[in-house]
Design a protein around this motif. Structure first.
Motif, short mmCIF file in Angstrom:
data_model
loop_
_atom_site.label_atom_id
_atom_site.label_comp_id
_atom_site.label_asym_id
_atom_site.label_seq_id
_atom_site.Cartn_x
_atom_site.Cartn_y
_atom_site.Cartn_z
N SER A 26 -77.15 -11.98 9.72
CA SER A 26 -77.82 -11.14 8.91
C SER A 26 -77.05 -9.87 9.25
N ASP A 27 -77.18 -8.97 8.32
CA ASP A 27 -76.61 -7.55 8.38
C ASP A 27 -77.22 -6.82 9.81
N TRP A 28 -78.58 -7.15 10.02
CA TRP A 28 -79.22 -6.55 11.31
C TRP A 28 -78.64 -7.12 12.48
N HIS A 29 -78.42 -8.20 12.59
CA HIS A 29 -77.93 -8.88 13.83
C HIS A 29 -76.42 -8.58 14.16
N SER A 30 -75.55 -8.41 12.98
CA SER A 30 -74.18 -8.06 13.14
C SER A 30 -74.06 -6.79 13.29
N PHE A 31 -74.96 -5.68 12.92
CA PHE A 31 -74.39 -4.34 13.18
C PHE A 31 -75.80 -3.38 13.54
N THR A 32 -76.84 -3.58 12.64
CA THR A 32 -77.85 -2.47 12.79
C THR A 32 -78.62 -2.63 14.20
N ASP A 48 -71.90 -13.42 -0.62
CA ASP A 48 -72.41 -13.33 -1.86
C ASP A 48 -74.01 -14.02 -1.93
N LEU A 49 -74.85 -13.49 -1.11
CA LEU A 49 -75.94 -14.20 -1.10
C LEU A 49 -77.25 -13.26 -0.52
N GLN A 50 -78.30 -13.14 -1.25
CA GLN A 50 -79.28 -12.46 -0.59
C GLN A 50 -80.54 -13.14 -0.53
N GLY A 51 -81.05 -13.18 0.78
CA GLY A 51 -82.41 -13.91 0.76
C GLY A 51 -83.65 -13.52 0.10
N ASP A 52 -84.50 -14.13 0.12
CA ASP A 52 -86.01 -13.75 -0.81
C ASP A 52 -86.42 -12.49 0.16
N ASP A 53 -85.96 -12.31 1.39
CA ASP A 53 -86.37 -11.38 2.42
C ASP A 53 -85.61 -10.15 1.96
N GLY A 54 -84.66 -10.06 1.16
CA GLY A 54 -83.77 -8.99 0.84
C GLY A 54 -82.63 -8.64 1.79
N ILE A 55 -82.46 -9.74 2.87
CA ILE A 55 -81.56 -9.81 3.96
C ILE A 55 -80.09 -10.11 3.27
N HIS A 56 -79.11 -9.37 3.83
CA HIS A 56 -77.84 -9.23 3.42
C HIS A 56 -76.97 -10.26 4.53
N TYR A 57 -76.18 -10.78 4.08
CA TYR A 57 -75.32 -11.84 5.08
C TYR A 57 -74.03 -11.57 5.36
N ASN A 58 -73.41 -11.68 6.44
CA ASN A 58 -71.85 -11.56 6.49
C ASN A 58 -71.38 -12.97 7.44
#
Ligand code: PHE
Length: 352
Positions: A136-142, A162-172
């Motif tokens: 998740s964006d949060w774990h990798s960066f924020t 290119d996938l966004q969870g129901d929770d609005g989380i961006h993945y990398n």
């Protein structure tokens, strides 16, 4: 033996010689000594002769019959021998043929390095943790004090999923193993929550997290998929001095070189303050004298400690991130990183 008997014996010998197999031989035999064979017919004819003639003629026929039977026996043996020889030939084993060997397999050189890293850090009391490669964006960066739109994010050319969870989380695809710092600390905090509530001190966190990492990068020393190994040591009283001791010990054990020198060069990472690149210098061998960068490191930033669910007032320590691919190149003298990922058996076989 009379003339006619001689010719019958001759005819029998010729017929037996012509028989190519046991069945044909038995057919030929029947023509001479069978129920209505030529010898048998002659025997039957004896009845009309005088006693005196019976004696001489009978003896002569018997002699002829014995000669035929001897010829038959000899031919039977010949055919049996030929059959045996044929079988031996057909079932022959060439014992000089090389056997079918199963070639011994071996571990990939980078796997050998990862095992070596794990063994050395385990001996210093470090746990080994594993985590997701799609992060998740949060774990990798924020969570690592690297907020959205902060220029430090461009330090890593990240692959975004290119996938966004129901929770609005961006993945990398994680560009480093540092998210494992936060993931492992969370698990740790959860595991000891009851003990801490009961007033007991939280045990130190000592962990390494090896694994695959991804960046948009490709040349002789960069591959879009590569490896990192994260390290984290947090406690009440863990200092930069401990990092120096642990990492120096690790490098000297890894490279089996007691006079290896280390240099901590000031640097910047959003998740550590102060930060340092770790360089090593061999004192002998083909790489002697050059400073070679092997890891990034630093004291874990208070914001990151807080994001781990820990109190930065009481918890302090360091983190490092090293490149097992680089370590493997240095250890074996490999000059092109891409060789590790081409899957060429001629290259890989050398590490067996
Ligand atoms: N994550 C950093 C990188 O990929 C390395 C690092 C890890 C630096 C831990 C400091 C502490 O470059």
């Amino acid at each position: 033996m009379t003339q006619d008997l001689d010719s019958i014996v001759e005819a029998a010998r010729a017929a037996f010689a012509q028989a190519a197999n046991p069945a044909q031989l038995e057919d030929a035999k029947a023509q001479f000594t069978g129920k209505s064979g030529r010898i048998t017919e002659l025997m039957k004819g004896l009845a009309q002769l005088s006693v005196e003639d019976k004696k001489t003629r009978g003896a002569a026929i018997n002699q002829a019959k014995q000669a035929i039977e001897a010829a038959l026996g000899a031919r039977r043996q010949q055919l049996a021998d030929a059959e045996l020889a044929r079988q031996l030939q057909a079932e022959a084993l060439d014992v000089t043929l090389p056997g079918r060997v199963r070639e011994p397999g071996g571990l990939h050189p980078v796997s050998l390095t990862l095992e070596r890293i794990e063994r050395i850090f385990a001996s210093m009391g470090f746990d080994v943790a594993d985590g997701p490669e799609v992060e998740s964006d949060w774990h990798s960066f924020t969570s690592l004090n690297n907020p959205p739109n902060h220029p430090a994010r461009s330090m890593q050319d990240t692959f975004y999923v290119d996938l966004q969870g129901d929770d609005g989380i961006h993945y990398n695809l994680r560009p480093h193993t540092s998210p494992m710092q936060v993931r492992y600390a969370h698990q740790h905090v959860k595991r000891y929550a009851d003990a801490v509530k009961a007033g007991q001190p939280m045990p130190e966190i000592r962990v390494i997290a090896p694994g695959r990492t991804y960046r948009v990068d490709s040349d002789a020393t960069h591959s879009p998929m590569f490896h990192q190994c994260e390290g984290l040591w947090l406690g009440q009283n863990v200092s930069f001095k401990d990092l120096k001791v642990v990492f120096t010990d690790f490098c000297r054990t890894f490279f089996e070189s007691d006079d290896l020198k280390l240099r901590f060069r000031p640097s910047f990472f959003p998740f550590t303050e102060p930060s340092a690149e770790i360089d090593i210098q061999f004192q002998s061998g083909p790489l002697a004298g050059r400073w070679l960068e092997v890891a990034g490191s630093g004291q874990v930033h208070p914001t990151v400690v807080r994001n781990m669910g820990l109190d930065p007032e009481t918890t302090i320590g360091f983190a490092f991130g090293m490149g097992p691919d680089r370590l493997t190149m240095l250890r074996y003298g490999v000059n092109d990183l891409r060789l590790f990922f081409d899957g060429d058996i001629r290259f890989l076989r050398q590490f067996r």
